[in-house]
Design an enzyme around this catalytic site. Structure first.
Site, short mmCIF file in Angstrom:
data_model
loop_
_atom_site.label_atom_id
_atom_site.label_comp_id
_atom_site.label_asym_id
_atom_site.label_seq_id
_atom_site.Cartn_x
_atom_site.Cartn_y
_atom_site.Cartn_z
N SER A 226 0.83 -1.22 0.00
CA SER A 226 0.00 0.00 0.00
C SER A 226 0.86 1.26 0.00
CB SER A 226 -0.87 0.01 1.24
OG SER A 226 -0.06 0.12 2.40
N GLY A 230 4.06 1.50 2.38
CA GLY A 230 5.31 1.72 1.66
C GLY A 230 5.96 3.04 2.03
N GLU A 249 7.12 -0.47 -4.41
CA GLU A 249 6.07 -0.36 -5.43
C GLU A 249 4.77 -0.19 -4.66
OE1 GLU A 249 5.43 -3.77 -8.07
OE2 GLU A 249 3.39 -2.98 -8.13
N CYS A 286 -1.84 -4.87 -9.08
CA CYS A 286 -1.33 -3.49 -9.07
C CYS A 286 -1.50 -2.85 -10.44
CB CYS A 286 0.12 -3.46 -8.63
SG CYS A 286 1.13 -4.68 -9.44
P1 NAP Z 1 0.50 -3.26 3.16
O1 NAP Z 1 -0.49 -3.07 4.23
O2 NAP Z 1 1.24 -2.05 2.73
O3 NAP Z 1 1.56 -4.37 3.69
C1 NAP Z 1 2.67 -4.77 2.91
C2 NAP Z 1 3.79 -5.21 3.83
O4 NAP Z 1 4.33 -4.09 4.52
C3 NAP Z 1 3.37 -6.19 4.89
O5 NAP Z 1 4.43 -7.06 5.15
C4 NAP Z 1 3.14 -5.31 6.10
O6 NAP Z 1 3.33 -5.98 7.31
C5 NAP Z 1 4.22 -4.27 5.93
N1 NAP Z 1 3.85 -2.99 6.50
C6 NAP Z 1 2.87 -2.16 6.09
N2 NAP Z 1 2.87 -1.03 6.83
C7 NAP Z 1 3.88 -1.15 7.72
C8 NAP Z 1 4.39 -0.32 8.75
N3 NAP Z 1 3.86 0.89 9.01
N4 NAP Z 1 5.43 -0.78 9.49
C9 NAP Z 1 5.97 -1.99 9.24
N5 NAP Z 1 5.53 -2.81 8.28
C10 NAP Z 1 4.50 -2.41 7.52
O7 NAP Z 1 -0.12 -3.89 1.87
P2 NAP Z 1 -1.14 -5.11 1.66
O8 NAP Z 1 -1.50 -5.75 2.96
O9 NAP Z 1 -0.55 -5.98 0.65
O10 NAP Z 1 -2.40 -4.49 0.99
C11 NAP Z 1 -3.07 -3.39 1.49
C12 NAP Z 1 -3.32 -2.44 0.33
O11 NAP Z 1 -2.12 -2.23 -0.43
C13 NAP Z 1 -4.30 -2.92 -0.68
O12 NAP Z 1 -5.60 -2.71 -0.30
C14 NAP Z 1 -3.88 -2.10 -1.90
O13 NAP Z 1 -4.46 -0.84 -1.87
C15 NAP Z 1 -2.42 -1.97 -1.79
N6 NAP Z 1 -1.62 -2.90 -2.62
C16 NAP Z 1 -0.97 -2.43 -3.68
C17 NAP Z 1 -0.19 -3.28 -4.45
C18 NAP Z 1 0.60 -2.77 -5.60
O14 NAP Z 1 1.23 -3.55 -6.27
N7 NAP Z 1 0.62 -1.50 -5.86
C19 NAP Z 1 -0.08 -4.62 -4.15
C20 NAP Z 1 -0.75 -5.09 -3.04
C21 NAP Z 1 -1.50 -4.21 -2.28
P3 NAP Z 1 2.19 -6.95 7.93
O15 NAP Z 1 1.84 -7.94 6.89
O16 NAP Z 1 2.87 -7.58 9.10
O17 NAP Z 1 1.08 -6.05 8.30
#
Ligand code: NAP
Length: 509
Positions: A226, A230, A249, A286
């Site tokens: 996200s 990120g 990304e 994505c």
């Molecule tokens: P996410 O919440 O950003 O998590 C991705 C990774 O980063 C996970 O390992 C998460 O840990 C870690 N993380 C996130 N925030 C953190 C923080 N503040 N401190 C430490 N670690 C952190 O992404 P997601 O769970 O895959 O999906 C959520 C949203 O991301 C989706 O709804 C979508 O909008 C977006 N997304 C975008 C793409 C793309 O390619 N652009 C791909 C997938 C998702 P944990 O797992 O331990 O929480």
């Protein structure tokens, strides 16, 4: 290769709450990064052929374990079997692809300038020899939506290992069991090939990811997820005493523009392609096209209004489900949008396709909110009256992974279309003509990246041969004797790799 066989999969470091457990977890994470730092010299110095053998062995081992890995993945991610099989095949292809690249000698980009007293710069040129070396231990934050191809043994891990960097993977919390099982396969394969202890490890737990990112011995990190997550991690990487590159990304809407001629000629085909691209993997890509820009009153709009519900499935995990519910609440009944289709949830927890529309003027007035990514099977259609509106609309978008244009042959001479394509390359890493953005082929020329917030490092790609360069850094040797030069830069070229010598490209001497 040299080194001990003791590669350990660590998932025990996920202890969350108690202070004592946190202290223990911190110690385990620190140990892992320390081990990776020790492995770095050996793995980084391992021959390209040795690393290629290791990557191929990992690929073979993953293929051998396909049955069990895919069944865990189906249970943990709700993704369908066909999709997961294809994704695993892509993952093992990717590992072998980097193995081939290593053997082709392409990755070091060896460049030799012999000393030249007549160098026209005005001063003699010294003997200079430049090549790329591994940056050191890398931390990979696995993605939720590609449990194989962008996860434990995915593109980031494959390219970092190919570069010569030990890898610590931070497992995504959405598929921990699969992550541990995949890591066990990777570990066993690396052990069999004699990779040094610390070449690969896995940690689980949000806090452990942060801890590893802050470890002074870490040299680079990559991430797919996200914008909020990120950005938080990018800021953390930058806040270190020694800031390190963070290849994130984050998010992309991937707008698609359809010229009037294309909409008149291929309305049915374009509408069907768009709906399939939005619904595929339940919209959790994505590269999903989130905004479609079409001429007002065109048959394409009518086709979309006749929407046939396509098969979707339950979303990846509770966090993504609740994020998508919030998106739908915002989209549905929004006075700036007209609902073309709003799908209710099924008893099995799936959501069908939801589509909303607005006109160019409304979009332009509220672009900051209407040009947002909605992760799941939903999209917004924007209608325009004037072809030039397409350019105005694209201007409102932040950095994107992709921008697509659907047009006819005659459109290539139209000024507004040419301007649109020019602007598209300013906004995005990949620009498509009459193709959908969802497939991201692993090739030599692939570019999967783009200006922020598509990525935090727009000069790089996370897919394709060039993905490896994120984990390499250049070193130049000036005035060195042959005996002290690395093999790739020796005069005799004992590795037989292609080099740029005195400006001439692709010589093998
Ligand atoms: P996410 O919440 O950003 O998590 C991705 C990774 O980063 C996970 O390992 C998460 O840990 C870690 N993380 C996130 N925030 C953190 C923080 N503040 N401190 C430490 N670690 C952190 O992404 P997601 O769970 O895959 O999906 C959520 C949203 O991301 C989706 O709804 C979508 O909008 C977006 N997304 C975008 C793409 C793309 O390619 N652009 C791909 C997938 C998702 P944990 O797992 O331990 O929480």
């Amino acid at each position: 290769m040299t080194g001990g066989p003791d590669l350990t999969v660590v998932d025990a470091a996920s202890a969350p709450a108690a202070d004592a457990a946190r202290v223990d977890a911190d110690a385990v994470v620190d140990q892992l990064v320390d081990r990776a730092a020790r492995a770095s010299r050996v793995w980084g110095a391992t021959s390209a052929a040795g690393r290629a053998t290791a990557l191929r062995l990992v690929a073979d081992a993953l293929d051998d374990s396909a049955g069990s890995l895919i069944s865990i993945a189906m249970r943990e991610t709700n993704l369908l079997e066909g999709r997961l099989k294809g994704e695993l095949a892509r993952t093992t292809f990717q590992l072998r692809f980097f193995a081939d690249e290593l053997e082709a000698g392409q990755l070091s980009q060896a460049t030799i300038d012999h000393a030249d007293v007549n160098w026209p710069m005005g001063a003699p040129r010294p003997d200079l020899r430049r090549h790329l070396v591994a940056v050191g231990p890398a931390l990979v934050f696995a993605a939720s939506n590609f449990p194989f191809a962008f996860s434990v043994a995915g593109g980031d891990t494959a390219s970092a290992l190919a570069a010569g960097c030990p890898v610590i993977v931070k497992a995504h919390s959405g598929h921990v069991e699969l992550s541990v099982a995949t890591a066990a396969v990777v570990t066993t394969a690396l052990r069999a090939v004699g990779a040094p202890e610390g070449t690969f490890a896995l940690v689980t737990g949000t806090e452990n990811g942060r801890r590893a990112l802050l470890h002074p011995a870490l040299k680079a990190a990559s991430f797919t997820g996200s914008i909020a997550g990120g950005r938080a991690l990018f800021d953390l990487a930058a806040s270190r005493e020694e800031p390190i590159p963070f290849f994130g990304e984050l998010g992309s809407v991937n707008p698609v523009f359809v010229t009037r001629a294309a909409a008149d000629t291929r309305a049915t085909e374009i509408a069907a392609g768009f709906l399939a691209a939005v619904a595929g993997s339940s919209g959790q890509l994505c590269t999903k096209p989130g905004v479609l820009v079409v001429p007002a009153g065109s048959p394409l709009l009518a086709e979309l209004q006749e929407i046939q519900q396509l098969e979707t499935h339950r979303l990846l995990n509770a966090r993504i489900e609740s994020g998508f519910e919030r998106s739908l609440e915002w989209l549905h009944g929004n006075p700036k949008l007209t609902t073309l289709a709003h799908a209710d949830g099924t008893p099995a927890g799936a959501r069908g396709l939801s589509l909303y529309s607005t006109d160019a003027n409304t979009f332009l007035e509220h672009a900051a909110e209407l040009a947002e990514e909605h992760f799941g099977p939903a999209a917004v259609v924007v209608t325009y009256n004037d072809e030039v509106d397409q350019v105005r609309i694209l201007r409102e978008f932040a950095g994107q992974l992709t921008v697509s244009v659907f047009g006819e042959e005659a459109d290539t001479a139209i000024e507004s279309v040419r301007e649109l394509v020019q602007l598209a390359q300013e906004k995005a890493g990949r620009v498509l003509w009459n193709q959908w953005s969802t497939g991201v082929s692993v090739t030599y020329a692939q570019q999967h990246g783009g200006p922020y917030p598509a990525t935090t490092a727009p000069a790089t790609t996370s897919v394709g041969a060039a993905a490896v360069f994120r984990f390499l850094r250049p070193v130049a040797y000036q005035g060195f004797p042959e005996a002290l030069l690395p093999d790739g830069l020796k005069e005799a070229n004992p590795l037989g790799i292609p080099r740029r010598v005195d400006g001439a490209v692709g010589v093998t001497r």
